[in-house]
Design a protein around this motif. Sequence first.
Motif, mmCIF file in Angstrom:
data_model
loop_
_atom_site.group_PDB
_atom_site.id
_atom_site.type_symbol
_atom_site.label_atom_id
_atom_site.label_comp_id
_atom_site.label_asym_id
_atom_site.label_seq_id
_atom_site.Cartn_x
_atom_site.Cartn_y
_atom_site.Cartn_z
ATOM 1 N N LEU A 146 16.791 -19.314 -33.725
ATOM 2 C CA LEU A 146 18.144 -18.886 -34.059
ATOM 3 C C LEU A 146 18.007 -17.502 -34.698
ATOM 4 C CD1 LEU A 146 21.121 -19.692 -34.044
ATOM 5 C CD2 LEU A 146 20.805 -20.713 -36.289
ATOM 6 N N CYS A 204 18.549 -25.379 -32.423
ATOM 7 C CA CYS A 204 17.361 -24.531 -32.298
ATOM 8 C C CYS A 204 16.128 -25.226 -32.875
ATOM 9 C CB CYS A 204 17.595 -23.198 -33.001
ATOM 10 S SG CYS A 204 18.763 -22.199 -32.072
ATOM 11 N N ARG A 205 16.330 -25.924 -33.968
ATOM 12 C CA ARG A 205 15.212 -26.649 -34.577
ATOM 13 C C ARG A 205 14.632 -27.675 -33.611
ATOM 14 N NH1 ARG A 205 13.851 -29.953 -38.571
ATOM 15 N NH2 ARG A 205 15.319 -31.422 -37.649
ATOM 16 N N ASP A 229 22.079 -24.607 -35.750
ATOM 17 C CA ASP A 229 20.863 -24.665 -36.558
ATOM 18 C C ASP A 229 19.996 -25.835 -36.089
ATOM 19 O OD1 ASP A 229 19.293 -23.760 -38.760
ATOM 20 O OD2 ASP A 229 19.907 -25.582 -39.834
ATOM 21 N N PHE A 247 26.399 -16.609 -32.930
ATOM 22 C CA PHE A 247 25.020 -17.092 -32.963
ATOM 23 C C PHE A 247 24.240 -16.371 -31.874
ATOM 24 C CE2 PHE A 247 27.990 -20.491 -33.946
ATOM 25 C CZ PHE A 247 27.592 -20.845 -35.229
ATOM 26 N N SER A 290 22.909 -15.934 -37.172
ATOM 27 C CA SER A 290 24.027 -16.837 -37.391
ATOM 28 C C SER A 290 24.940 -16.135 -38.378
ATOM 29 C CB SER A 290 23.516 -18.176 -37.950
ATOM 30 O OG SER A 290 24.598 -18.997 -38.307
#
Lengths: 78, 367
Positions: free
Chosen positions: A60, A53-54, A50, A72, A63
């Motif tokens: 993402l 990707c941020r 998480d 993922f 998940s």
Amino acid sequence: MTPMANVTLDAKGLNCPLPILKAKKALKDVAVGGTLEILATDPGSVADFDGFCRTTGNELAESSQDGDVYRFVIKRLK
Amino acid sequence: MNELAPSTIAGIGGFLTGLAFGAVAQRTNFCAMGAISDFVLMGDGRRFRAWILAIAVAIMGTQALHFAGVLDVDKSIYLSGTLGWLGAIIGGLMFGFGMTQAGGCAGKTLIRLGGGNLKSLIVTTVLGIVAYTTLRGLIALFRVQLEDATNIDLKARGLQSQNIGELAGMAVGLNSGTARIAVAAIVAFALLLYCFRDRDFRRSPVNIIAGILIGACSVAGWLVTGVLAADDFNPVPLASVTFVSPIAESLQYLMTFTGSTVNFGIGTVGGVVAGSFLVASLTGAFHIESFADRNDLVRHLYGAALMGAGGVLALGCTIGQGITGMSTLSLGSLIAWLSILGGGYLGIKYLEEGSFGDAIRAVFARG
């Protein structure tokens, strides 16, 4: 059926930071717009991907969890 | 009213402190190695700032207790009049590098163990044995020689301790008490500023909560050994949360239970595993995990050995030196903590590049 990803990385059994480290490398071989599927068993990887990707500006796309395996799917945006 | 022996109070208090530590870290994903890898691999500084916030909270709490006269932190090992600078550097580098190879630092290993990771059982065992070997066994011979040859006796130079405030006071001619308060306030303020000037961190309540609570555990530890278990006739050593020596002592305690006495550290080790297990079970995060392959086992084995020896040489780990030691504003703790960060950075680069030479080149190419 979930659509097939372009590349799959099996990181099952590996712990932080290896799944992220290997995903980062594998993502380089994915074309922009393509997807990378990662299979992992480290419970910490959920938060890790998480965050990955941020901060890297990728998406993402999925998940999920199937038994002990986390799946993922990262869509490379840049 | 108090019928419990001081060592028993310290053990129970340690268990409860560890229980909180393990529960918080399992729930918030607080991780020193993860903090470094997030930063290096993806430029995400939130978990690193959680660690920095924990240090700031520990400094504020510990220094407030010290200056209020509740406890005398000068009696802790971190502020001894002997500065083991080379042990802190070598041990810190070893520990930092080792934790990246073994899936986390000593504390994180206990948290993973509580979460069902059986690799951590192997890491805990190897770390504990190597730590004990470095404390009292074969490697201790080399450790003592190294310390004798390089430790600096600050008392011979007119200093009472290795408190950074006291050293700064001596340098600028301020009296030690004033300088110590000033330095504590400045350092805590600077660390808080570093954390909260970052917008990502401000928007991450889980990391803010983790930082506050993990820092508070360190302060709670001082209260347990320095106040609750204080006894004029039968004193327990002033200590707080740290993991390397306590893991070694816990193994010995398990094996020699009938002839052994519990202490704060042994209590924390059990508490962390229990706290992590409880939270992992309640949140569905409990997973039995095993080694992926031969390389995975090899990495964990030498990572554990490096942490065991390095943690003893450096007098502590990411938590013991990196939070508890830092809370005393000890120069040795600062050196050890920076060395752990350096070793951790190198370790991540080693995993990324695949060889030691390439890792060193990558470190300097970036620098």
